[in-house]
Design a protein around this motif. Structure first.
Motif, PDB file in Angstrom:
ATOM      1  N   ALA A 151       6.700  65.085-104.485  1.00 38.45           N
ATOM      2  CA  ALA A 151       6.652  64.120-103.474  1.00 38.45           C
ATOM      3  C   ALA A 151       7.845  63.789-102.639  1.00 38.45           C
ATOM      4  CB  ALA A 151       5.954  62.847-104.135  1.00 38.45           C
ATOM      5  N   GLU A 152       8.962  63.908-103.407  1.00 39.02           N
ATOM      6  CA  GLU A 152      10.079  63.461-102.706  1.00 39.02           C
ATOM      7  C   GLU A 152      10.514  64.696-101.515  1.00 39.02           C
ATOM      8  OE1 GLU A 152      14.751  62.661-103.766  1.00 39.02           O
ATOM      9  OE2 GLU A 152      13.613  63.707-105.212  1.00 39.02           O
ATOM     10  N   LEU A 156      11.765  64.032 -97.639  1.00 41.53           N
ATOM     11  CA  LEU A 156      13.051  64.478 -97.192  1.00 41.53           C
ATOM     12  C   LEU A 156      12.990  65.660 -96.359  1.00 41.53           C
ATOM     13  CD1 LEU A 156      15.175  64.715-100.527  1.00 41.53           C
ATOM     14  CD2 LEU A 156      15.128  62.897 -98.542  1.00 41.53           C
ATOM     15  N   ILE A 157      11.870  66.401 -96.386  1.00 45.70           N
ATOM     16  CA  ILE A 157      11.711  67.582 -95.458  1.00 45.70           C
ATOM     17  C   ILE A 157      10.348  67.639 -94.982  1.00 45.70           C
ATOM     18  CG2 ILE A 157      12.061  70.072 -95.240  1.00 45.70           C
ATOM     19  CD1 ILE A 157      13.282  70.021 -98.007  1.00 45.70           C
ATOM     20  N   MET A 162      12.757  72.182 -92.510  1.00 44.01           N
ATOM     21  CA  MET A 162      13.677  72.912 -93.200  1.00 44.01           C
ATOM     22  C   MET A 162      14.932  73.516 -92.429  1.00 44.01           C
ATOM     23  SD  MET A 162      12.828  76.042 -95.511  1.00 44.01           S
ATOM     24  CE  MET A 162      14.190  77.006 -96.177  1.00 44.01           C
ATOM     25  N   ARG A 163      15.938  73.366 -93.062  1.00 39.68           N
ATOM     26  CA  ARG A 163      17.172  73.949 -92.423  1.00 39.68           C
ATOM     27  C   ARG A 163      18.047  74.616 -93.505  1.00 39.68           C
ATOM     28  NH1 ARG A 163      14.523  72.003 -89.009  1.00 39.68           N
ATOM     29  NH2 ARG A 163      15.025  70.827 -87.343  1.00 39.68           N
ATOM     30  N   LEU A 164      18.511  75.865 -93.093  1.00 40.70           N
ATOM     31  CA  LEU A 164      19.243  76.829 -94.214  1.00 40.70           C
ATOM     32  C   LEU A 164      20.654  76.335 -93.948  1.00 40.70           C
ATOM     33  CD1 LEU A 164      17.113  80.224 -93.537  1.00 40.70           C
ATOM     34  CD2 LEU A 164      17.023  78.517 -95.437  1.00 40.70           C
ATOM     35  N   SER A 165      21.621  76.320 -94.874  1.00 42.45           N
ATOM     36  CA  SER A 165      22.861  75.979 -94.818  1.00 42.45           C
ATOM     37  C   SER A 165      23.736  76.643 -95.835  1.00 42.45           C
ATOM     38  CB  SER A 165      23.076  74.335 -94.864  1.00 42.45           C
ATOM     39  OG  SER A 165      22.615  74.271 -96.246  1.00 42.45           O
ATOM     40  N   GLU A 166      24.943  76.630 -95.724  1.00 45.19           N
ATOM     41  CA  GLU A 166      25.963  77.189 -96.531  1.00 45.19           C
ATOM     42  C   GLU A 166      25.799  76.605 -98.157  1.00 45.19           C
ATOM     43  OE1 GLU A 166      30.563  78.543 -97.245  1.00 45.19           O
ATOM     44  OE2 GLU A 166      29.878  77.621 -95.231  1.00 45.19           O
ATOM     45  N   TRP A 257      19.952  69.238 -98.911  1.00 45.96           N
ATOM     46  CA  TRP A 257      20.488  70.056 -98.151  1.00 45.96           C
ATOM     47  C   TRP A 257      19.583  70.834 -97.563  1.00 45.96           C
ATOM     48  CZ3 TRP A 257      23.508  72.021-102.905  1.00 45.96           C
ATOM     49  CH2 TRP A 257      24.937  70.896-103.328  1.00 45.96           C
ATOM     50  N   MET A 258      18.175  71.106 -97.772  1.00 47.82           N
ATOM     51  CA  MET A 258      17.217  71.773 -96.935  1.00 47.82           C
ATOM     52  C   MET A 258      16.848  70.980 -95.728  1.00 47.82           C
ATOM     53  SD  MET A 258      15.075  73.628-100.050  1.00 47.82           S
ATOM     54  CE  MET A 258      14.032  74.479 -99.121  1.00 47.82           C
ATOM     55  N   GLY A 259      16.825  69.732 -95.986  1.00 46.69           N
ATOM     56  CA  GLY A 259      16.335  68.655 -95.078  1.00 46.69           C
ATOM     57  C   GLY A 259      17.316  68.384 -93.984  1.00 46.69           C
ATOM     58  N   ARG A 260      18.732  68.559 -94.319  1.00 44.68           N
ATOM     59  CA  ARG A 260      19.683  68.238 -93.312  1.00 44.68           C
ATOM     60  C   ARG A 260      20.455  69.198 -92.652  1.00 44.68           C
ATOM     61  NH1 ARG A 260      23.542  64.560 -97.287  1.00 44.68           N
ATOM     62  NH2 ARG A 260      24.645  66.384 -98.171  1.00 44.68           N
TER      63      ARG A 260
END
Length: 262
Positions: A151-152, A156-157, A162-166, A257-260
């Motif tokens: 649900a969260e 958030l996403i 979705m964004r990929l990040s380090e 992290w995946m959302g931002r």
């Protein structure tokens, strides 16, 4: 006559929700078991998807006509559900790895059985520890934590959010490393005791060469392993509880992290 009318954008939004929910359900332990009938899994996925669509504030979408954009959205939803399921699955993979190491030290690897979940050969000790950890996880309402994380994730996403990040890559690597750390923590008492028992049996074989050490070592190591396994159940339960409590915050951090995108 009752007629149902749905906008194409709403159908697409429900499809994205269904993909995320279904992917997670197919990867999370217990729910992914082949012993659960297919229709039960389908019903669970549809029920959760309808609940998320109806009660969660999922961001509305514009109707998509571009096939490439639609495919990107599908890939993102599948990846989000797979990441949630993977984080939970790695916890129990570490426990199964500990059971494999313990079974190898006890000499029970020749008595492998078929795991009904993965259809692969798995150690008897590994299967027993896995079921023990599942019972502890469910007794702690771990399935509620999984549904809460699902649900969260929609908050958030949102679809196409979705964004990929380090940091996400480092988190995935850390979870893989934590799996091996979990295996060592979970199986340390039995592994250490069995290694010491092997050393003692080796010393006895050197001092008493007339004794058939192979006839003595196998049953002795099995009994020693079972004894220390029984006395270490409380330690195992505390390890599962601690890692299960950390799991919710880890999934929340991963979703941020995946959302931002870091």
């Amino acid at each position: 006559m009752l007629t149902l009318q749905f906008q194409w954008a709403e159908i697409q939004r429900f499809l994205f929700i269904l993909l995320r929910v279904s992917t997670m359900i197919l990867l999370v332990p217990v729910f992914d078991s082949r012993n659960i009938p297919l229709m039960v899994k389908v019903g669970l996925c549809l029920s959760l998807s309808v609940f998320c669509y109806q009660f969660l504030r999922v961001q509305p979408m514009e109707p998509l006509s571009d096939l490439a954009t639609f495919g990107v959205g599908i890939a993102q939803e599948v990846m989000i559900g797979a990441m949630i399921g993977l984080v939970v699955r790695l916890l129990f993979a570490g426990i199964q790895l500990a059971g494999e190491m313990i079974g190898f030290q006890m000499g029970l690897t020749i008595a492998n059985v078929i795991d009904p979940v993965s259809s692969n050969q798995i150690s008897i000790v590994s299967q027993m520890l896995y079921l023990f950890a599942i019972l502890i996880f469910w007794a702690m309402d771990g399935h509620h934590m999984i549904f809460h994380a699902l649900a969260e994730s929609f908050a958030l996403i949102p679809p196409f959010g979705m964004r990929l990040s380090e940091p996400l890559g480092r988190f995935t690597l850390d979870r893989a490393v934590a799996m091996f750390r979990m295996a060592l923590l979970f199986g340390a008492p039995m592994i250490v005791s069995l290694v010491l028992a092997t050393l003692v049996i080796g010393l006895i074989a050197r001092t008493v060469p007339q004794m058939n050490v192979f006839m003595v070592a196998l049953p002795a190591k099995i009994w020693i392993g079972l004894f220390f396994m029984g006395t270490s159940l409380s330690i195992m339960a505390s390890v599962v509880q601690r890692h299960s409590l950390e799991l919710q915050s880890q999934i929340g951090m991963m979703l941020k992290w995946m959302g931002r995108g870091g």
